[in-house]
Design an enzyme around this catalytic site. Structure first.
Site, mmCIF file in Angstrom:
data_model
loop_
_atom_site.group_PDB
_atom_site.id
_atom_site.type_symbol
_atom_site.label_atom_id
_atom_site.label_comp_id
_atom_site.label_asym_id
_atom_site.label_seq_id
_atom_site.Cartn_x
_atom_site.Cartn_y
_atom_site.Cartn_z
ATOM 1 N N HIS A 44 0.820 -1.219 0.000
ATOM 2 C CA HIS A 44 0.000 0.000 0.000
ATOM 3 C C HIS A 44 0.852 1.265 0.000
ATOM 4 O O HIS A 44 0.360 2.343 -0.319
ATOM 5 C CB HIS A 44 -0.983 -0.012 1.176
ATOM 6 C CG HIS A 44 -0.394 0.300 2.515
ATOM 7 N ND1 HIS A 44 0.005 -0.673 3.409
ATOM 8 C CD2 HIS A 44 -0.147 1.485 3.126
ATOM 9 C CE1 HIS A 44 0.457 -0.099 4.505
ATOM 10 N NE2 HIS A 44 0.384 1.215 4.359
ATOM 11 N N ASP A 73 0.591 -7.640 1.805
ATOM 12 C CA ASP A 73 0.924 -6.209 1.862
ATOM 13 C C ASP A 73 2.436 -5.980 1.837
ATOM 14 O O ASP A 73 2.985 -5.234 2.641
ATOM 15 C CB ASP A 73 0.318 -5.554 3.106
ATOM 16 C CG ASP A 73 0.228 -4.028 2.970
ATOM 17 O OD1 ASP A 73 0.515 -3.507 1.870
ATOM 18 O OD2 ASP A 73 -0.126 -3.359 3.963
ATOM 19 N N SER A 144 4.637 3.198 7.935
ATOM 20 C CA SER A 144 4.335 1.972 7.191
ATOM 21 C C SER A 144 5.444 1.648 6.201
ATOM 22 O O SER A 144 5.902 2.509 5.453
ATOM 23 C CB SER A 144 3.018 2.128 6.434
ATOM 24 O OG SER A 144 1.931 2.189 7.321
#
Length: 274
Positions: A44, A73, A144
Site C-alpha cells: 500500500h 501487503d 508503514s
C-alpha cells in the site's frame, strides 16, 4: 551499542518512499534489503505508479516496482543505483518483552526514531490466522513499510498498521519468503467476507478457480481443517498447499451442505488475480 547508535544505523537502511498513482501521491517508508539496491516496503506504500526513493543522505533516486503481494501487503522495489547500507537481518525468533526500535517518516518527520517492547507474536483477532509481531510502540502514518528492529538493530519485521494502539509488523520470516519466492500461486478469485466464509465476487478467465468450476456466488468456507474468516486465510491456505493442490470447501445456492473440490494451482504467470 546504545539506542542512539542503533537509530543511526537503522536510518542509513531506511528510505522515504513517494509513489504517484491515480489517487495522487502516497508516502511511507521502506528498508534497504541488500547491497544491490533492493528495497522492501508495504504494497500500500509502493502503489502501482511511478515511485521515487529518498536515501538517508538526502539523495532522491527513481525506483522500479519489481514485485508486489497485496494479500501480504509487501512490495519489492529496485533502486536505480545500488546502496551498501543494507539492513541486518535477525535469524532467531523474537520473544514477547524484547525491546524494539522503529525508524520511519511519520507525518513528514524524516528518520524519526521510536522505541517500545514486543507485546506478542501471533495472530490478531479479526485479521485471520496470519502471524504478526505486535509491539507496544508509538507509530503514525508514514511509518508503514519501515523497519522494526531489535535492540541490536537487526530487522525483525516490516511495520504495517496499528490496531487498538498496538503496532503490527510483518514478521521477517514472511518477508524472506516473499523476497525469495515472490507472490506465488493464485486461485483466481475476488472474494468478500460474509457470515459463513468468503463470497466469490468474480472468477478470472483461465484461472484455477474457473477450471475447478467455482462460480460467482459460491461461498468458500475453508480448506483442509481451517475455516475462512478473511481473505488472508485463503491466501495463507494457498501458500501452504502441498504439491500445488488445495482442497477448498464451499457452499452454493444457499445450501448448507458443503462441497469440496481439489484445485491444481498455477503460478502467477498464468493467474494474476488474488
Amino acid at each position: 551499542m546504545g539506542i542512539g547508535e542503533v537509530g543511526e544505523l537503522l536510518r542509513k537502511s531506511t528510505v522515504h518512499i513517494r509513489s504517484v498513482n491515480r489517487r495522487g501521491q502516497s508516502f511511507g517508508s521502506g528498508v534497504i534489503w541488500d547491497a544491490d539496491g533492493t528495497v522492501i516496503t508495504n504494497a500500500h506504500v509502493a502503489g502501482k505508479g511511478a515511485t521515487s526513493v529518498e536515501l538517508w543522505d538526502a539523495r532522491t533516486v527513481p525506483a522500479e516496482l519489481k514485485d508486489r503481494d497485496d494479500q501480504r501487503d509487501l512490495a519489492k522495489l529496485k533502486l536505480a543505483t545500488a546502496s551498501a547500507a543494507a539492513v541486518s537481518l535477525r535469524e532467531s525468533p523474537v520473544q514477547p518483552g524484547e525491546l524494539v526500535v522503529a525508524v520511519g517518516n511519520p507525518l513528514g518527520f524524516t528518520g524519526a526514531l521510536t522505541t517500545g517492547v514486543v507485546h506478542a507474536v501471533g495472530p490478531v483477532s479479526g485479521l485471520g490466522r496470519r502471524r504478526w509481531v505486535q509491539a507496544a510502540i508509538r507509530l503514525a502514518p508514514g511509518n508503514s513499510g519501515g523497519p522494526l528492529a531489535d535492540a541490536d538493530g537487526r530487522l525483525i519485521g516490516i511495520n504495517t498498521m496499528i490496531v487498538s494502539g498496538i503496532a503490527l509488523a510483518i514478521p521477517i520470516a514472511i518477508v524472506r519468503d516473499f523476497v525469495r519466492n515472490g507472490i506465488g500461486p493464485r486461485l483466481g478469485v475476488t472474494v468478500q467476507p460474509v457470515s459463513l466464509g468468503l463470497l466469490v465476487l468474480s472468477v478470472e478467465k483461465g484461472s484455477p478457480a474457473e477450471y475447478a468450476s467455482l462460480l460467482i456466488g459460491d461461498v468458500l468456507t475453508g480448506a483442509n481443517s481451517s475455516p475462512f474468516d478473511s481473505p488472508s486465510d485463503l491466501a495463507d491456505s494457498i501458500r501452504e498447499a502441498r504439491k500445488g493442490i488445495i482442497k477448498i470447501r464451499f457452499t452454493r445456492g444457499g445450501h448448507t451442505r458443503e462441497r469440496e473440490v481439489a484445485i491444481s494451482l498455477m503460478d502467477r504467470a498464468n493467474c494474476e488475480a488474488a
